[in-house]
Design an enzyme around this catalytic site. Structure first.
Site, PDB file in Angstrom:
ATOM      1  N   ARG A 115       0.866  -1.173   0.000  1.00  0.00           N
ATOM      2  CA  ARG A 115       0.000   0.000   0.000  1.00  0.00           C
ATOM      3  C   ARG A 115       0.902   1.221   0.000  1.00  0.00           C
ATOM      4  O   ARG A 115       1.743   1.376   0.886  1.00  0.00           O
ATOM      5  CB  ARG A 115      -0.886  -0.034   1.247  1.00  0.00           C
ATOM      6  CG  ARG A 115      -1.735   1.198   1.498  1.00  0.00           C
ATOM      7  CD  ARG A 115      -2.813   1.338   0.428  1.00  0.00           C
ATOM      8  NE  ARG A 115      -3.775   2.376   0.810  1.00  0.00           N
ATOM      9  CZ  ARG A 115      -3.584   3.680   0.661  1.00  0.00           C
ATOM     10  NH1 ARG A 115      -2.446   4.138   0.151  1.00  0.00           N
ATOM     11  NH2 ARG A 115      -4.516   4.534   1.025  1.00  0.00           N
ATOM     12  N   GLU A 123     -11.537   5.203  -4.699  1.00  0.00           N
ATOM     13  CA  GLU A 123     -11.952   3.815  -4.518  1.00  0.00           C
ATOM     14  C   GLU A 123     -12.702   3.327  -5.745  1.00  0.00           C
ATOM     15  O   GLU A 123     -13.251   4.131  -6.509  1.00  0.00           O
ATOM     16  CB  GLU A 123     -12.897   3.723  -3.306  1.00  0.00           C
ATOM     17  CG  GLU A 123     -12.249   4.013  -1.973  1.00  0.00           C
ATOM     18  CD  GLU A 123     -11.285   2.916  -1.558  1.00  0.00           C
ATOM     19  OE1 GLU A 123     -11.545   1.733  -1.867  1.00  0.00           O
ATOM     20  OE2 GLU A 123     -10.271   3.247  -0.932  1.00  0.00           O
ATOM     21  N   ARG A 157      -1.310  -5.399   4.582  1.00  0.00           N
ATOM     22  CA  ARG A 157      -0.545  -4.836   3.461  1.00  0.00           C
ATOM     23  C   ARG A 157       0.654  -4.079   4.023  1.00  0.00           C
ATOM     24  O   ARG A 157       0.556  -3.427   5.062  1.00  0.00           O
ATOM     25  CB  ARG A 157      -1.424  -3.857   2.657  1.00  0.00           C
ATOM     26  CG  ARG A 157      -2.650  -4.505   2.047  1.00  0.00           C
ATOM     27  CD  ARG A 157      -3.511  -3.479   1.357  1.00  0.00           C
ATOM     28  NE  ARG A 157      -3.938  -2.403   2.251  1.00  0.00           N
ATOM     29  CZ  ARG A 157      -4.869  -1.503   1.953  1.00  0.00           C
ATOM     30  NH1 ARG A 157      -5.451  -1.536   0.765  1.00  0.00           N
ATOM     31  NH2 ARG A 157      -5.201  -0.567   2.815  1.00  0.00           N
TER      32      ARG A 157
END
Ligand SMILES: [Zn+2]
Length: 219
Positions: A115, A123, A157
């Site tokens: 990330r 999004e 992540r």
């Protein structure tokens, strides 16, 4: 006898230095870093810490195979997962793009979800989600990158800064108007500057009069 001991020490000394301090070697014009014995640094040789070489975007030489990961001195290696890349700078290849701010990194035969630190892309379901994903894909897909991993998030992540050569990719995405500077988690002045610039020039998502920040969209 003493002479032999001296000779052994003399030859082991550079090895010892190397293991202790993780130094690598660059040239004044090249984009790769090398081990001390590599023929590419036979004529011009600049000693540099591996961590600095990675941060500056130098990539490992394919001929001499210098080390590609460094432990940051401040953080202990987690005991449970030997292959963990947290608090390290690693050089790997981007093999997948989830969206504008999340990619898959291949490093030593393992994949890691990365990330991007300090930025937030639209999004899925928001305007410019696809454009952001395509922008990141076009920059990073199948490219060798160095990733400075600063954290791991609650989704497992790895949170990191990605460099392609000397290019700080997190900032490039914000500069192009495909991400917000994620101020809740980042006070990086370069990212802040890039967002101001993108807003002013109405780049990417700033073409909309009232874009909704992804963190509000997610609520
Ligand atoms: Zn080399």
């Amino acid at each position: 006898m003493r002479r032999r001991a001296f000779l052994v020490l003399f030859f082991l000394w550079p090895l010892f230095l190397f293991a202790e301090d993780q130094y690598v070697y660059i040239t004044s014009t090249g984009t790769k870093y090398h081990t001390e014995s590599c023929s590419y640094v036979a004529h011009s040789k600049i000693k540099i810490l591996l961590s600095d070489a990675l941060k500056k975007g130098y990539l490992p030489c394919k001929v001499c195979n210098p080390p590609t990961a460094v432990e940051l001195p401040s953080s202990p290696r987690p005991e449970s997962n030997e292959a963990s890349i947290i608090h390290r700078t690693v050089v790997g290849t981007v093999t997948g793009i989830t969206d504008g701010d999340t990619v898959t990194l291949l490093w030593h035969n393992q994949t890691y979800r990365i990330r991007l630190n300090g930025i937030d892309c639209p999004e899925r379901g928001q305007a410019y989600w696809k454009a952001a994903k395509e922008f990141t894909a076009q920059l990073l897909f199948s490219k060798p990158v160095s990733v400075h991993v600063v954290d791991i998030d609650r989704y497992g992540r790895y949170v990191g800064d990605i460099y392609l050569g000397n290019l700080y990719i997190n900032a490039e995405i914000v500069r192009a108007g495909y991400a917000w500077h994620y101020k809740k988690y980042s006070d990086d002045s370069e990212l802040a500057r890039c967002e101001i610039e993108a807003r002013k020039k109405r780049k990417g998502l700033w073409q909309d009069a009232h874009p909704i920040p992804p963190w509000e969209f997610r609520r």
